[in-house]
Design an enzyme around this catalytic site. Sequence first.
Site, PDB file in Angstrom:
ATOM      1  N   SER A  20       0.825  -1.244   0.103  1.00  0.00           N
ATOM      2  CA  SER A  20       0.003   0.133  -0.055  1.00  0.00           C
ATOM      3  C   SER A  20       0.795   1.263  -0.111  1.00  0.00           C
ATOM      4  CB  SER A  20      -0.828  -0.098   1.389  1.00  0.00           C
ATOM      5  OG  SER A  20      -1.565   1.377   1.655  1.00  0.00           O
ATOM      6  N   TYR A  47      -2.493   0.118  10.293  1.00  0.00           N
ATOM      7  CA  TYR A  47      -2.698  -0.720   8.852  1.00  0.00           C
ATOM      8  C   TYR A  47      -1.362  -0.537   8.087  1.00  0.00           C
ATOM      9  CZ  TYR A  47      -4.036  -1.473   3.916  1.00  0.00           C
ATOM     10  OH  TYR A  47      -3.937  -1.780   2.786  1.00  0.00           O
ATOM     11  N   LYS A  60       1.904  -3.447   6.721  1.00  0.00           N
ATOM     12  CA  LYS A  60       2.325  -3.785   5.375  1.00  0.00           C
ATOM     13  C   LYS A  60       3.753  -3.303   5.218  1.00  0.00           C
ATOM     14  CE  LYS A  60      -1.743  -4.185   3.210  1.00  0.00           C
ATOM     15  NZ  LYS A  60      -1.902  -5.642   2.455  1.00  0.00           N
TER      16      LYS A  60
END
Length: 345
Positions: free
Chosen positions: A124, A148, A152
């Site tokens: 991402s 989040y 990643k």
Amino acid sequence: MPILVTGGTGYIGSHTCVELLENGHDVVVLDNLSNSSLDVLNRIRSLTNKDITFYEGDLLDRDQLEAIFNAHQIDAVIHFAGLKSVGESVQDPNRYYSINLNSTLNLLQVMDQFHVRKMIFSSSATVYSEDNPMPLSESASLQAINPYGRTKLIIEQMLKDHYQANPAWSFVILRYFNPIGAHLSGEMGEDPRGRPNNLMPYITQVAIGKLPELNIFGNDYPTPDGTGVRDYIHVVDLAKGHLQALEKAKETGFFTYNLGTGKGYSVFDVIEAFEKVCGQKIPYRILNRRQGDVPACWANPEKAKKELYWEAKFGLDEMCRDSWLWQMRNPNGYEKTHTFVSDKG
């Protein structure tokens, strides 16, 4: 030999499965259906006229994962599975770290066990530091600002360490920007459970009458109109990028690519484009900024163009058009009107 697609019934995963099948690949999907529907499999089968092998299960279930690798001569893995909401990750970071990291570690260990050494990883743009100049190149500084994004970034480092310990592997890291749109048929699209976290499904649900108004989180950012600016990419363009990544994975190495259009659009830009498509005004209200959001983020996609021979084809108007077609044809998203028959689990 088949491609294992983890999280293959999700929004990006399902569109990627269609592209894989249409380009002659056999596909095995593992998904726990925590944020998707079995009906997706019927749509994939209908669109491609090809069968797909499906296992309902979780990457945290080591026994099931080993059974899948035993049953199929997996050639490569495209790893989508994981929790993905920025806001939710801020509220419950432990859950994000536990699930996203442990599931990936489990997958790596089983791939090692079965000598499968090609992985395409769904990363991402949230891995980038917010103080980078735009557009973002793959060499920009990394410092995720929400849990989040940190999962990643940690997974990227896990994979890099894994490659350095065993250079026979091939890892292709794809850093997505903001996927929107839907399959051009209107048969597949984004179907969030509960209130949408992402901009486009929120807009389409307001337009269809499921939600009264759009919430805009902040209009005081240092951007041309005060709202957040993002690089929106058509989900079909994004799915096609995985086909090119599979070609790249024939080489050993550790490769990182941005998948974006190279253009930034504000929230108001997207609303204006969507209103032209749907022929109605989208009511909205301005709320405070949402924790974990950055003011602006768009890609420099030149590396993917040069090395993957990939570039985005669709513009914002087409992304809005296809999102609206999906929502009109499926006002309640994927409904369990069909039963997918599988004896695989």
